[in-house]
Design a protein around this motif. Structure first.
Motif, PDB file in Angstrom:
ATOM      1  N   VAL A 111     -31.933 -21.571 -57.976  1.00  0.00           N
ATOM      2  CA  VAL A 111     -31.556 -20.310 -58.609  1.00  0.00           C
ATOM      3  C   VAL A 111     -30.392 -20.508 -59.580  1.00  0.00           C
ATOM      4  N   ILE A 112     -29.461 -21.402 -59.240  1.00  0.00           N
ATOM      5  CA  ILE A 112     -28.318 -21.677 -60.120  1.00  0.00           C
ATOM      6  C   ILE A 112     -28.775 -22.416 -61.372  1.00  0.00           C
ATOM      7  N   PHE A 113     -29.562 -23.460 -61.169  1.00  0.00           N
ATOM      8  CA  PHE A 113     -30.039 -24.231 -62.325  1.00  0.00           C
ATOM      9  C   PHE A 113     -30.862 -23.351 -63.261  1.00  0.00           C
ATOM     10  N   ARG A 114     -31.745 -22.529 -62.673  1.00  0.00           N
ATOM     11  CA  ARG A 114     -32.587 -21.651 -63.485  1.00  0.00           C
ATOM     12  C   ARG A 114     -31.742 -20.715 -64.353  1.00  0.00           C
ATOM     13  N   GLN A 115     -30.709 -20.122 -63.738  1.00  0.00           N
ATOM     14  CA  GLN A 115     -29.871 -19.173 -64.467  1.00  0.00           C
ATOM     15  C   GLN A 115     -29.091 -19.861 -65.591  1.00  0.00           C
ATOM     16  N   VAL A 116     -28.537 -21.031 -65.288  1.00  0.00           N
ATOM     17  CA  VAL A 116     -27.771 -21.760 -66.304  1.00  0.00           C
ATOM     18  C   VAL A 116     -28.673 -22.182 -67.459  1.00  0.00           C
ATOM     19  N   PHE A 117     -29.846 -22.683 -67.145  1.00  0.00           N
ATOM     20  CA  PHE A 117     -30.779 -23.094 -68.198  1.00  0.00           C
ATOM     21  C   PHE A 117     -31.230 -21.891 -69.024  1.00  0.00           C
ATOM     22  N   HIS A 118     -31.499 -20.779 -68.351  1.00  0.00           N
ATOM     23  CA  HIS A 118     -31.892 -19.553 -69.042  1.00  0.00           C
ATOM     24  C   HIS A 118     -30.811 -19.113 -70.028  1.00  0.00           C
ATOM     25  N   ASP A 119     -29.546 -19.204 -69.610  1.00  0.00           N
ATOM     26  CA  ASP A 119     -28.432 -18.809 -70.481  1.00  0.00           C
ATOM     27  C   ASP A 119     -28.332 -19.723 -71.698  1.00  0.00           C
ATOM     28  N   LEU A 120     -28.577 -21.024 -71.484  1.00  0.00           N
ATOM     29  CA  LEU A 120     -28.545 -21.957 -72.616  1.00  0.00           C
ATOM     30  C   LEU A 120     -29.656 -21.630 -73.619  1.00  0.00           C
ATOM     31  N   LEU A 121     -30.827 -21.327 -73.111  1.00  0.00           N
ATOM     32  CA  LEU A 121     -31.936 -20.945 -73.988  1.00  0.00           C
ATOM     33  C   LEU A 121     -31.605 -19.702 -74.805  1.00  0.00           C
TER      34      LEU A 121
END
Length: 254
Positions: A111-121
């Motif tokens: 869930v953390i990785f997904r959110q961080v990657f989503h924010d970068l996108l």
């Protein structure tokens, strides 16, 4: 289209990261690249120029921080996320100097990785939109400038109207104005204005008895011989021949 490079030497971890990235990418043209060493990462980054890089620190051949240092030389704007099993402060300091956006400690919760990657996108999408707007704005300004210049030319082409006069009217230097004029209108400034002058000359030849030298002056030419050359170039006949032909055509029609 987004290009993501994942650099991770643990295969299970690599597959885990790749699966989440694949779920987050929406465009069919988005590309996911993977490798397991620092040297491979630099080569892939040079070849594909990824928008986002997810980099482990402890990888073979060249560690992640050194790879990022090399990549920053030719990809200064790429978004980078570091993954590390170590919370060493010196690593974090180096990451800051290399303008790394995120520094995540393993093990990483999905869930953390997904959110961080989503924010970068999302950040990349915003930057691309802003860049597109910056490109479109000068284009719109250029069109407005050319429209203003064309109106001025059509109002004043019957007088001597130099490139410098028109460029000054729209507050541009002559060389730059000449370039954007040809780009937007499709012909050079001198060809465009001469076409207007010769069209007007034809009208005067058809409707008046003015001699060629006066028509040359009426059209804004200062040199009658130059007017004659331009007329022949555009009409494939001299002004005198054009008038004669026009009179013959009218006589035949009557």
């Amino acid at each position: 289209m987004s290009i993501v490079l994942i650099v991770e030497d643990e295969l299970l971890e690599l597959e885990f990261l790749k699966s989440i990235v694949a779920e987050e990418l929406k465009d069919k043209e988005d590309k996911i690249l993977t490798c397991q060493s620092g040297i491979q990462a630099v080569k892939l980054a040079k070849q594909y120029r990824p928008d986002i890089m997810i980099m482990d620190i402890h990888i073979p051949e060249m560690d992640g921080l050194q790879a990022i240092k090399e990549i920053r030389k030719f990809l200064p704007q790429a978004s980078i996320m570091i993954l590390s099993a170590y919370s060493d402060f010196s690593y974090a300091q180096t990451a800051i100097r290399l303008r790394v956006q995120e520094y995540l400690l393993k093990p990483i919760k999905p869930v953390i990785f997904r959110q961080v990657f989503h924010d970068l996108l999302a950040s990349i999408a915003t930057s691309q939109e802003h860049s597109d707007e910056q490109v479109m704005e000068p284009k719109a300004n250029q069109m407005q400038i050319i429209e203003k210049a064309l109106k001025y030319i059509h109002d004043n082409f019957k007088q001597k109207l130099s490139l410098q006069m028109v460029s000054s009217y729209v507050y541009l230097n002559p060389q730059y104005f000449s370039r954007i004029f040809k780009k937007e209108v499709g012909v050079s400034y001198i060809d465009y204005i001469n076409k207007l002058k010769i069209e007007y000359a034809c009208k005067l030849l058809e409707t008046t008895n003015y001699p060629a030298y006066r028509i040359s002056s009426e059209c804004g030419f200062t040199d009658p011989s130059y007017f004659n050359r331009v007329f022949v170039q555009q009409m494939n006949m001299t002004p005198k021949a054009y008038r004669t032909k026009h009179l013959c055509d009218n006589t035949d029609n009557n």
